[in-house]
Design an enzyme around this catalytic site. Structure first.
Site, PDB file in Angstrom:
ATOM      1  N   ASP A  15       0.857  -1.172   0.000  1.00 54.39           N
ATOM      2  CA  ASP A  15       0.000   0.000   0.000  1.00 54.39           C
ATOM      3  C   ASP A  15       0.902   1.235   0.000  1.00 54.39           C
ATOM      4  OD1 ASP A  15      -2.333   1.437  -0.027  1.00 54.39           O
ATOM      5  OD2 ASP A  15      -3.114   0.661   1.859  1.00 54.39           O
ATOM      6  N   GLU A  33      -0.069   4.683   1.771  1.00 53.23           N
ATOM      7  CA  GLU A  33      -0.205   5.693   2.816  1.00 53.23           C
ATOM      8  C   GLU A  33       0.782   5.490   3.960  1.00 53.23           C
ATOM      9  OE1 GLU A  33      -4.228   5.360   0.790  1.00 53.23           O
ATOM     10  OE2 GLU A  33      -2.679   3.977   1.505  1.00 53.23           O
ATOM     11  N   HIS A  82      -2.353  -0.128  -3.991  1.00 53.27           N
ATOM     12  CA  HIS A  82      -2.856   1.206  -3.657  1.00 53.27           C
ATOM     13  C   HIS A  82      -3.562   1.872  -4.824  1.00 53.27           C
ATOM     14  CE1 HIS A  82      -3.059   5.282  -2.070  1.00 53.27           C
ATOM     15  NE2 HIS A  82      -2.502   5.709  -3.195  1.00 53.27           N
ATOM     16  N   HIS A 142      -1.820   1.321   6.470  1.00 53.33           N
ATOM     17  CA  HIS A 142      -2.318   2.425   7.291  1.00 53.33           C
ATOM     18  C   HIS A 142      -3.433   1.938   8.204  1.00 53.33           C
ATOM     19  CE1 HIS A 142      -5.928   2.486   4.766  1.00 53.33           C
ATOM     20  NE2 HIS A 142      -5.096   2.307   3.753  1.00 53.33           N
ATOM     21  N   HIS A 188      -8.080   5.348   6.787  1.00 57.52           N
ATOM     22  CA  HIS A 188      -9.365   5.127   6.120  1.00 57.52           C
ATOM     23  C   HIS A 188      -9.497   3.624   5.921  1.00 57.52           C
ATOM     24  CE1 HIS A 188      -6.559   5.004   2.734  1.00 57.52           C
ATOM     25  NE2 HIS A 188      -7.455   4.244   2.121  1.00 57.52           N
TER      26      HIS A 188
END
Length: 276
Positions: A8, A10, A60, A104, A115
């Site tokens: 990912d 973030e 992502h 994240h 999120h």
């Protein structure tokens, strides 16, 4: 040893803002390079532990963030979308371990860019009544396949979330959240050295494999509005808890795959693509 890496963005070293992780953002190109460096550190750690095959899934947003020529030459890359298994595309029970890079914290958590999959559409997710985000859902799906998650990198909130879910996972903080768009950054070289060392140590000796599970699980999702859930009630097996909350029961990883369909439907209705 076969190692699967879900990457990912973030939770990558140095990145704190949407402009760092979204195509068109003023620092996105730099963010892509930072993402590659964190992934390559994990790849080097896996190779040091004796891995002979490493598959990296760009997990992502557009899933075209990693440039193939930036990736370590010993790793293969799954790139682009749509993907039936979204953040876990290509993961099978044949892998000996999974590493999560750049993850994240879930929606509502005090972490950097926190999120759950669709930042402006999904408010909360539960798996068998337990609050869950991308971290817990990835871990549960891998476990159902008999693949242990051995390491995770991200901010301190993501690491805490992983440790709460499974304390045996080596969690490597690369930054420390001050707010959703601010963090104290670990020096890049130090962070990559820590990632490489943690992945290598987590794979030696070979991690114990969970028994593959055919048990059913219930996935519950609360959306920001009624638009997506009202439409998704037309899918077999989807039931309503209230106007904004739906659920479905099934076996992982099929349930994870079904959740991917929910997001694609929601994206077609709202115009917001899954963010992840």
């Amino acid at each position: 040893m076969r190692v699967y890496v879900s990457a990912d963005m973030e939770g990558i070293t140095g990145l704190v803002d949407a402009d760092d992780v979204q195509p068109g953002g003023r620092d996105y190109e730099r963010g892509r390079s930072m993402m590659a460096e964190d992934v390559n550190a994990a790849v080097r750690g896996a190779l040091a532990a004796g891995a002979h095959e490493i598959l990296v899934n760009d997990a992502h947003g557009p899933m075209r963030n990693l440039r193939p020529d930036d990736l370590h030459p010993r790793a293969r890359l799954v790139r682009g979308k749509p993907k039936q298994m979204i953040m876990l595309e290509g993961l099978t029970g044949e892998f000996d371990a999974m590493v999560c890079v750049g993850y994240h914290a879930r929606a509502g958590a005090p972490g950097v860019l926190s999120h759950s999959f669709m930042g402006h559409e999904i408010e909360d997710i539960w798996l068998d009544g337990r609050p869950v985000g991308e971290i817990g859902l990835a871990h549960a799906t891998a476990a159902a396949l008999g693949v242990p998650v051995v390491a995770l990198t991200g901010d301190d909130a993501a690491c805490a979330e992983m440790t709460e879910w499974d304390p045996s996972v080596a969690a490597v903080p690369v930054k420390y959240a001050h707010d959703r768009f601010a963090a104290e950054l670990r020096p890049a070289g130090e962070a990559r050295t820590a990632i490489e060392a943690a992945v290598a140590a987590a794979l030696v000796p070979a991690p114990p494999r969970p028994a593959p599970s055919a048990a059913e699980a219930t996935l519950t999702v609360r959306w920001q509005s009624t638009t997506a859930p009202t439409t998704l009630l037309g899918l077999p097996g989807v039931t309503a808890e209230n106007g904004r909350t739906i659920r479905a029961t099934g076996r992982l990883p099929s349930l994870y795959r079904q959740f991917g369909v929910w997001m694609r439907v929601a994206a077609s209705l709202t115009g917001q693509a899954p963010y992840c």
